[in-house]
Design a protein around this motif. Structure first.
Motif, PDB file in Angstrom:
ATOM      1  N   UNK A 317       5.257   1.537   5.958  1.00  0.00           N
ATOM      2  CA  UNK A 317       5.079   1.600   7.439  1.00  0.00           C
ATOM      3  C   UNK A 317       5.792   2.927   7.921  1.00  0.00           C
ATOM      4  N   UNK A 318       5.453   3.605   8.803  1.00  0.00           N
ATOM      5  CA  UNK A 318       6.047   4.915   9.400  1.00  0.00           C
ATOM      6  C   UNK A 318       6.257   4.568  10.762  1.00  0.00           C
ATOM      7  N   UNK A 319       7.128   5.380  11.473  1.00  0.00           N
ATOM      8  CA  UNK A 319       7.465   5.091  13.121  1.00  0.00           C
ATOM      9  C   UNK A 319       6.170   5.397  13.661  1.00  0.00           C
ATOM     10  N   UNK A 320       5.762   4.051  14.388  1.00  0.00           N
ATOM     11  CA  UNK A 320       4.382   4.078  15.005  1.00  0.00           C
ATOM     12  C   UNK A 320       4.408   4.932  16.448  1.00  0.00           C
ATOM     13  N   UNK A 321       3.298   5.780  16.419  1.00  0.00           N
ATOM     14  CA  UNK A 321       3.132   6.476  17.764  1.00  0.00           C
ATOM     15  C   UNK A 321       2.989   5.555  18.864  1.00  0.00           C
ATOM     16  N   UNK A 322       3.415   5.996  20.238  1.00  0.00           N
ATOM     17  CA  UNK A 322       3.031   5.164  21.385  1.00  0.00           C
ATOM     18  C   UNK A 322       1.565   4.746  21.526  1.00  0.00           C
ATOM     19  N   UNK A 323       0.590   5.835  21.008  1.00  0.00           N
ATOM     20  CA  UNK A 323      -0.621   5.666  21.363  1.00  0.00           C
ATOM     21  C   UNK A 323      -1.218   4.273  20.478  1.00  0.00           C
ATOM     22  N   UNK A 324      -0.419   4.032  19.354  1.00  0.00           N
ATOM     23  CA  UNK A 324      -1.169   2.590  18.749  1.00  0.00           C
ATOM     24  C   UNK A 324       0.033   1.535  18.570  1.00  0.00           C
ATOM     25  N   UNK A 325       1.281   1.614  19.335  1.00  0.00           N
ATOM     26  CA  UNK A 325       2.194   0.911  18.997  1.00  0.00           C
ATOM     27  C   UNK A 325       2.012  -0.628  19.411  1.00  0.00           C
ATOM     28  N   UNK A 326       1.076  -0.721  20.600  1.00  0.00           N
ATOM     29  CA  UNK A 326       0.766  -1.875  21.106  1.00  0.00           C
ATOM     30  C   UNK A 326      -0.248  -2.801  20.229  1.00  0.00           C
ATOM     31  N   UNK A 327      -1.050  -1.848  19.147  1.00  0.00           N
ATOM     32  CA  UNK A 327      -2.187  -2.613  18.399  1.00  0.00           C
ATOM     33  C   UNK A 327      -1.720  -2.720  17.114  1.00  0.00           C
ATOM     34  N   UNK A 328      -0.513  -2.293  16.451  1.00  0.00           N
ATOM     35  CA  UNK A 328      -0.166  -2.351  15.229  1.00  0.00           C
ATOM     36  C   UNK A 328       0.928  -3.652  14.987  1.00  0.00           C
ATOM     37  N   UNK A 329       0.693  -4.429  14.136  1.00  0.00           N
ATOM     38  CA  UNK A 329       1.545  -5.560  13.664  1.00  0.00           C
ATOM     39  C   UNK A 329       1.922  -5.647  12.344  1.00  0.00           C
ATOM     40  N   UNK A 330       3.065  -6.148  12.124  1.00  0.00           N
ATOM     41  CA  UNK A 330       3.798  -6.388  10.882  1.00  0.00           C
ATOM     42  C   UNK A 330       3.978  -7.690  10.357  1.00  0.00           C
ATOM     43  N   UNK A 331       3.800  -7.836   8.928  1.00  0.00           N
ATOM     44  CA  UNK A 331       4.037  -9.417   8.165  1.00  0.00           C
ATOM     45  C   UNK A 331       5.042  -9.298   7.345  1.00  0.00           C
ATOM     46  N   UNK A 332       5.090 -10.332   6.783  1.00  0.00           N
ATOM     47  CA  UNK A 332       6.190 -10.256   5.665  1.00  0.00           C
ATOM     48  C   UNK A 332       7.294  -9.932   5.778  1.00  0.00           C
ATOM     49  N   UNK A 333       7.854  -9.015   5.074  1.00  0.00           N
ATOM     50  CA  UNK A 333       9.281  -8.492   5.114  1.00  0.00           C
ATOM     51  C   UNK A 333       9.226  -7.212   5.939  1.00  0.00           C
TER      52      UNK A 333
END
Length: 547
Positions: A317-333
């Motif tokens: 993962x890299x620093x998310x842009x504001x343009x997609x931060x609301x639609x990116x999700x993380x899982x696991x560690x």
């Protein structure tokens, strides 16, 4: 802050204020402390093992702690701080197990110090201050660059191996001897200044045990999803709502596919998820429609343009842009501050975000690439490969693979692949393949000239292919018409390199630059024993290899 664990480290020496990966000084400090806590756990766990006592919770947490500190996994200092607190609890549990084992054996417990008794501060500023005394910069001052570099080589090898071990245990594949070595090695690293030869030996043992860890993951993946088979993969969009899944965790992908089945949402892989299309029990899902984009370092542009929800598993993962931060999700560690984290593989938030996004308005042109050349698939046509070598139709094999990255110089791998003669076969794996995997290399007697072996952990498959070919020609791997042209970026590449060295494989070419933690002294040892060498130019290296 001081960090030099990845290939892109600042100026080739180390990041001191902000990581090139996006890691800030606070996160770096928390990661250093988490490794410190893991060492404390292992000091007790290693001794308890000698008395016949083990504990799975202790084992798994230690592995997860190391995996958390791999490059581009967890950037959330609050979550890491919570892991540190949990680590102290696990350490206390390991201590109790050790002391109880001593009492049963009629022995007096050792009075341990250092990581075994370290107490975390109660607030973040104080924790950051504590981290200064356990970081690499401090260790280098005390023991010198050579010893510190060898200790970090082992540490990074352990981190990479922890990633594979964690993936394997998620799929039900474990070997207690892998956990035993993790504790042994972390305990060993608590020595302030171990002997240089002992350090080198422990690094080679890390390579040996990592081979077993990769074997476990191979068994986990193939046991759950079948042996990969050659499979064409669409690399252009299909009309409709979409979810993009990146990282390495095939279990996450499987669960996402199950939870989205029949919902009218297309699933696309990204980055190291591409090889998933070769597994029979994953590609049976009709809504797994293709692969989108390329390697991890291009994600900020590609995720910005992707008109759907995004799930990031494992690392990269890299620093998310504001343009997609609301639609990116993380899982696991994986974690990033203020990004929604999915626990227990309930991907409802991801699935709900997909219909809210635009989706693809129309189909793209029909374009495909081929994946699925694991060891089972390649060895099923071994007779054709062997005959092609004996007849001269195949002159040489090149394994061109490893991690990709943003640093300049990686175009070398594209140029090298393009200049490989037409009577040679290219095997590739990991995300470095994206430098050339959409080019048409043609065939030799029906055998594709480009064979995609899989993810980075599928270096195990490449090793098995090489060993099988060596057996067929009654020789050793170093005598095969095979050359390894490797790219590295993070710690999983380190443990794979240690495995190759453990196997005695020589003449590896490594790039785009050598690790900052490999000092001239350490490099000389590797050159003298294994003839490891940095890449130069494609023309020079091909001439040196082929004559």
């Amino acid at each position: 802050m001081f960090c030099y664990q990845c290939e892109q480290t600042n100026k080739g020496t180390g990041c001191t204020t902000m990581g090139v990966c996006g890691k800030d000084a606070t996160t770096a400090a928390m990661q250093d402390l988490l490794v410190h806590v893991a060492k404390g756990i292992s000091m007790y766990a290693h001794r308890a093992r000698k008395l016949g006592v083990t504990n799975r919770e202790v084992n798994v947490f230690t592995v997860e702690a190391l995996f958390t500190t791999v490059t581009n996994v967890n950037f959330d200092p609050t979550r890491i701080q919570q892991l540190i607190q949990r680590g102290v609890e696990i350490r206390d549990k390991a201590k109790k197990l050790y002391e109880e084992a001593c009492r049963k054996a009629g022995q007096t417990p050792e009075s341990l110090t250092g990581p075994a008794t370290w107490t975390p501060a109660k607030d973040l500023p104080s924790l950051i201050q504590q981290a200064e005394s356990v970081g690499i910069a401090r260790e280098t001052q005390v023991v010198g660059a050579d010893i510190a570099g060898l200790k970090q080589l082992l540490t990074y090898g352990l981190k990479g191996m922890a990633a594979y071990t964690d993936h394997a245990q998620i799929l039900g594949q474990e070997d207690d001897q892998v956990y035993a070595f993790v504790h042994e090695a972390l305990n060993f690293l608590t020595q302030e200044k171990p002997d240089t030869n002992d350090l080198i030996g422990m690094n080679m043992k890390c390579g040996e045990v990592n081979l077993r860890a990769m074997e476990l993951l191979d068994k986990g993946n193939t046991g759950a999803y079948g042996d990969p088979a050659p499979t064409p993969v669409r690399i252009t969009p299909k009309k409709g709502k979409a979810i993009l899944i990146s990282g390495h965790d095939l279990k996450d992908l499987e669960e996402l596919l199950k939870q989205t089945e029949g919902k009218g949402i297309n699933i696309y892989t990204h980055g190291e998820m591409l090889p998933a299309h070769g597994y029979p029990k994953l590609k049976k899902f009709k809504h797994l429609v293709g692969n989108y984009g390329g390697a991890w370092q291009d994600q900020r542009k590609e995720f910005d343009e992707f008109p759907g929800a995004i799930l990031m598993t494992t690392n990269c993962i890299q620093r998310p842009k504001d343009s997609y931060k609301a639609r990116i999700f993380t899982s696991g560690l994986v974690a990033w501050p203020d990004v929604v984290h999915i626990s227990n593989r309930d991907f409802t938030p991801v699935i709900e975000a997909a219909p809210a996004a635009e989706g693809f308005a129309e189909d793209g042109d029909d374009k495909e690439i081929l994946v699925g050349f694991g060891h089972s698939a390649v060895m099923s046509v071994a007779d054709k490969v062997i005959e092609a070598v004996k007849s001269g139709a195949i002159r040489h094999f090149f394994l061109i693979g490893g991690c990709d990255g943003a640093k300049t110089g990686r175009n070398y791998y594209t140029e090298f692949a393009q200049k490989v003669p037409n009577d040679c076969v290219i095997l590739t794996l990991a995300c470095g393949k994206y430098r050339f995997n959409k080019l048409d290399f043609g065939h030799i007697g029906g055998i594709p000239r480009l064979l995609d072996v899989g993810q980075c952990n599928d270096a195990y498959s490449a090793i098995q292919i090489a060993v099988a070919l060596a057996g067929a020609f009654n020789t050793d791997v170093n005598s095969l018409p095979l050359s390894l042209i490797l790219s590295w970026y993070e710690q999983k590449a380190v443990c794979i390199l240690l495995t190759l060295l453990h196997l005695g494989i020589r003449n590896i070419r490594l790039g785009p630059s050598l690790p900052a933690f490999v000092t001239p002294m350490v490099l000389q040892v590797l050159v003298d024993k294994f003839n490891i060498q940095p890449i130069s130019t494609p023309d020079e290296d091909l001439k040196a290899i082929l004559g």
